[in-house]
Design an enzyme around this catalytic site. Structure first.
Site, PDB file in Angstrom:
ATOM      1  N   CYS A  56      36.435  40.456  40.378  1.00 34.44           N
ATOM      2  CA  CYS A  56      37.619  41.281  40.101  1.00 34.44           C
ATOM      3  C   CYS A  56      37.290  42.768  40.137  1.00 34.44           C
ATOM      4  CB  CYS A  56      38.200  40.917  38.739  1.00 34.44           C
ATOM      5  SG  CYS A  56      38.660  39.183  38.638  1.00 34.44           S
ATOM      6  N   GLU A 105      45.729  36.620  26.237  1.00 34.72           N
ATOM      7  CA  GLU A 105      44.470  37.330  26.475  1.00 34.72           C
ATOM      8  C   GLU A 105      44.684  38.824  26.291  1.00 34.72           C
ATOM      9  OE1 GLU A 105      42.681  36.378  30.195  1.00 34.72           O
ATOM     10  OE2 GLU A 105      43.156  34.243  30.046  1.00 34.72           O
ATOM     11  N   ARG A 119      47.502  30.919  32.500  1.00 37.51           N
ATOM     12  CA  ARG A 119      46.514  30.389  33.440  1.00 37.51           C
ATOM     13  C   ARG A 119      46.776  28.915  33.729  1.00 37.51           C
ATOM     14  NH1 ARG A 119      41.939  33.543  34.455  1.00 37.51           N
ATOM     15  NH2 ARG A 119      41.734  35.391  33.147  1.00 37.51           N
ATOM     16  N   ASP A 147      41.616  36.759  50.639  1.00 39.14           N
ATOM     17  CA  ASP A 147      40.740  35.830  51.362  1.00 39.14           C
ATOM     18  C   ASP A 147      41.596  34.690  51.914  1.00 39.14           C
ATOM     19  OD1 ASP A 147      38.329  34.818  52.345  1.00 39.14           O
ATOM     20  OD2 ASP A 147      38.110  33.480  50.631  1.00 39.14           O
ATOM     21  N   GLU A 185      42.259  39.405  40.081  1.00 37.83           N
ATOM     22  CA  GLU A 185      41.963  38.045  39.636  1.00 37.83           C
ATOM     23  C   GLU A 185      43.190  37.144  39.818  1.00 37.83           C
ATOM     24  OE1 GLU A 185      40.227  35.598  35.750  1.00 37.83           O
ATOM     25  OE2 GLU A 185      40.810  37.701  35.547  1.00 37.83           O
ATOM     26  N   HIS A 220      31.114  39.720  39.258  1.00 37.16           N
ATOM     27  CA  HIS A 220      32.477  39.890  38.737  1.00 37.16           C
ATOM     28  C   HIS A 220      33.342  40.304  39.925  1.00 37.16           C
ATOM     29  CE1 HIS A 220      31.081  39.665  34.566  1.00 37.16           C
ATOM     30  NE2 HIS A 220      30.111  40.508  34.904  1.00 37.16           N
TER      31      HIS A 220
END
Length: 777
Positions: free
Chosen positions: A745, A453, A424, A521, A464, A743
């Site tokens: 995602c 993760e 990330r 988007d 995501e 959420h």
């Protein structure tokens, strides 16, 4: 994650090609190669027409003897131009009107040189027709009081008896030739009045009109068509009787004759079509679409000849539709939206068979709806693209598996996927490294893992990754794209740099989104998607420029409206441009605080802008802004997108359709969202849920878009509609003082059990209006 477009739901318009210089002379002998007009066997014409007695139109058995006489006489004649009804075996081999959509460049109908356009032909001497529109309307009024239809019957009998009679009745001036593409010379109001009255006349009058049309279509043709012949076709095509399936046999022959005209004649028809009113134009399109649909899926199959005997019907109708589509594209704004050419019936045929036929035979003598992509809906095109991509994914994965086995290595299921492992904290650089290293795997199914993760990617992590990456790349501080507040869109930064790989990354992201059914988007102007299809397939010659397209002030207005307005003012300025503006063919841009100058043409800094050359200045300036100044950036973006979406299916798409595939549709249907919503912890009859939908359905459009953006990360809808969002409302067992949580995602809204509609509305508006970025939790 759901894969959009699995359930298909109900057009790049091909353009009419220019005729060869000698086509006018050579076309008629070539009719031997065209499939003749057919019926369903010896008695089929009678059968097809007799069934009209069951509808509004009486039988035509009395005319079939005429047809048979023509047929017998034709057997003793060698001229290929005679219109007859013989039987043939293969009738889908009509040559296409339009260019192969796979060609890199399409010829505009306006580019026809004057010598290629239809030559001036001698006009035939027309019969005398004394009846005017006023006389006809008075006859119709008299019928209401007297009930005597004789005068009206005589008018229809005379007018539709032959092509010369049609011209005599409806031509504005019988002595004028009207050999121009812009003016058909037809009194359109009179034509409309006659057709509007026709369907309210007795059956014998309607039968008389169809008799005349049959006789006209059975005429012997010697030599090329005259403009009066084209006018007759133009008038007959507007006949509302052809809405009735009992007239389809006649309609099909009319369409075939129009479809097989030479291109120079089509040139005239296209420009005449564009002069029709929106209402009449739309009726023509709808009539042709209905004709194709009912031939594919007839409600009463016995009404038509067997498909094997009349399979030329659909190719002929498609070619005429191509003329109308071209006419529509020549008008700004178009007479009807391009989506009105979609035929939703095609969503239910074997599209992949059509696609493979087109792939194998192109626009040769084998018909495929892919030759006319403007009739294929965006949902159907997405189905084709998805299945094509899935086949490519399977093929590549299978090859990887075979390679492993051949090297005696243990197969690993991970080899079937494009596995992305990113941190990330280094999202862009890691993503770029992974995609560069695994460029051979781009067409495999995408799976994302965030280092450190736990968790399996069931679609949520992939979405995501897209959302986070797009948000970071398009941030103004990143410098790759400039956000224009006036147009609410991003455009490529013209800053020069040593490495354009990150622009390639954005192109790859867009391609992966299309392949993996992810809605992004992204706010690019329509011009971007036009450039993305220039050309639609990567050229084999690397020296050919890509991403270059013709641009206008309209394209610039979508990005920089103020500048476009200023240039338009320059073009319309009535004073002395050179003295008042004191400009040259040189422009200036700021790059990292330094003003740099660029000449729009060699020696541009010494060439003043004048009243005479200002159009050239404006065009060069727009071309510089939208093409040349960002060429390297956009070329990297183009190659990135096409490295994933290298499919011939892209050639079926219009630029607007590419945008919808990438970003979704802006059309919201909140009732459809309500019907498809899933619930976790709630039932749809619970009071909180009823409050929620009462509030949401009462929202203005801007708040509905904010809600969609808050919960899904985008305010646009996938091609498959709201159902493809897999929207879920979950019960959040927290205090009702809390705001809703999303959420994105998983397209999930967590809603506390608010006790009143007022409280729910207040909290929901606060939540959706103040969420950060994509509303990620």
């Amino acid at each position: 994650m759901s894969e959009a477009g699995r359930v298909p739901s109900p057009a790049a318009p091909p353009e009419v090609a220019a005729a060869a210089p000698d086509e006018r002379k050579g076309k008629e002998p070539e009719r031997d190669k065209l499939p003749p007009i057919v019926s369903a066997g010896a008695g089929a014409p009678a059968a097809g027409l007799d069934r009209g007695s069951k509808g509004q139109i009486s039988t035509f058995s009395s005319f079939i003897s005429t047809v048979n006489q023509k047929k017998e006489a034709a057997e003793n004649r060698s001229s290929p131009t005679h219109l007859v009804f013989p039987n043939i075996k293969n009738v889908r081999d009509l040559p296409p009107i339009c260019l192969d959509v796979r060609q890199k460049q399409r010829v505009s109908i306006d580019s026809l040189p004057s010598e290629m356009k239809a030559p001036v032909l001698p006009e035939s001497v027309l019969p005398n027709q004394a009846k005017t529109m006023k006389d006809f309307q008075e006859d119709i009024e008299k019928v209401k009081s007297s009930g005597d239809w004789k005068a009206v019957h005589d008018f229809y009998l005379a007018t539709f008896d032959s092509f010369p009679e049609l011209n005599a009745a409806f031509k504005k001036d019988a002595t004028a030739s009207f050999n121009t593409i812009e003016d058909s010379g037809i009194n359109a109001k009179f034509v409309n009045a006659v057709y509007d009255a026709l369907l309210n006349t007795p059956q014998d009058i309607q039968k008389t009109v169809l008799k005349g049309i049959i006789n006209s279509l059975l005429q012997e043709w010697k030599g090329p068509r005259t403009k009066d012949d084209l006018r007759a076709y133009f008038i007959l095509l507007q006949n509302p009787q052809f809405n009735n399936t009992s007239t389809y046999v006649i309609y099909a022959h009319l369409l075939r004759q129009i479809a097989t005209l030479v291109e120079a004649d089509h040139h005239f028809l296209v420009h005449w079509f564009k002069k029709l009113s929106q209402k009449r134009f739309k009726q023509l399109v709808e009539r042709l679409l209905q004709f194709i649909s009912l031939r594919l899926f007839p409600a009463k199959p016995e009404e038509f000849p067997p498909i094997t005997k009349c399979s030329w019907w659909i190719p002929s109708a498609s070619k005429v539709l191509a003329l109308l589509n071209t006419a529509n594209s020549l008008v700004h704004p178009p007479l009807i939206p391009y989506t009105d050419f979609y035929n939703s019936t095609l969503d239910h045929i074997d599209l992949m068979e059509e696609y493979h036929t087109w792939q194998s035979f192109g626009n040769s003598h084998r018909f495929s709806f892919c030759q006319y992509p403007f009739v294929i809906s965006i949902a159907a095109k997405k189905t084709i693209i998805q299945r094509d991509s899935e086949q490519q994914m399977i093929s590549i994965a299978r090859q990887s598996l075979v390679d492993k086995v051949s090297r005696r290595q243990k197969p690993d299921m991970n080899m079937l996927f494009l596995n992305m492992k990113v941190r990330r904290t280094h999202l862009v650089s890691d993503s770029l490294d992974e995609l560069t290293r695994k460029r051979a795997d781009l067409k495999k199914k995408l799976k994302v893992t965030f280092v450190g993760e736990a968790g399996l990617d069931m679609g949520g992590l992939t979405k995501e990754w897209f959302l986070l990456l797009i948000r970071q790349i398009f941030h103004p501080d990143y410098g790759m794209f400039t956000y224009h507040k006036d147009s609410h869109c991003h455009w490529f930064s013209s800053f020069k740099c040593d490495n354009y790989s990150e622009f390639r990354l954005v192109g790859i992201l867009m391609g992966l989104a299309v392949y993996n059914s992810i809605t992004l988007d992204i706010r690019f102007p329509p011009c971007c998607y036009k450039k993305l299809l220039s050309p639609p397939i990567i050229p084999s010659d690397q020296n050919i420029p890509v991403g270059i397209c013709s641009v206008t002030t309209d394209d610039l207005c979508q990005i920089m409206p103020e500048l476009a307005h200023g240039l338009s003012e320059l073009l319309s300025y009535e004073g002395n441009v050179e003295e008042d503006f004191y400009s040259t063919f040189q422009v200036f841009q700021e790059e990292f605080g330094i003003i740099k100058s660029y000449n729009l043409k060699p020696g541009g800094d010494k060439i003043p802008v004048t009243n005479q050359n200002r159009k050239e200045y404006v065009q060069l300036y727009i071309d510089f802004l939208l093409n040349k100044s960002i060429y390297k950036q956009f070329a990297a973006f183009y190659y990135g997108f096409h490295s994933v979406c290298a499919s011939n299916a892209l050639m079926l798409l219009r630029p607007e359709e590419v945008e919808i595939l990438v970003c979704g549709s802006p059309e919201l249907d909140m009732h459809a969202l309500q019907r498809s919503t899933q619930y976790d912890g709630y039932a749809k009859t619970d009071l909180t849920i009823r409050y929620f939908w009462d509030v949401v359905l009462g929202f203005p459009l801007d708040l509905q878009k904010k809600l969609l953006h808050f919960t899904t990360g985008s305010d646009r809808v996938p091609v498959g509609g709201m159902a493809d969002l897999n929207f879920k409302i979950s019960k959040n067992e927290t205090s009702t003082n809390w705001l809703p949580v999303a959420h994105t995602c998983f397209n999930q809204l967590c809603l506390p059990p608010y006790k009143s509609k007022k409280d729910l509305k207040q909290k929901l508006i606060i939540g959706i209006s103040n969420s950060e970025g994509f509303g990620l939790e």
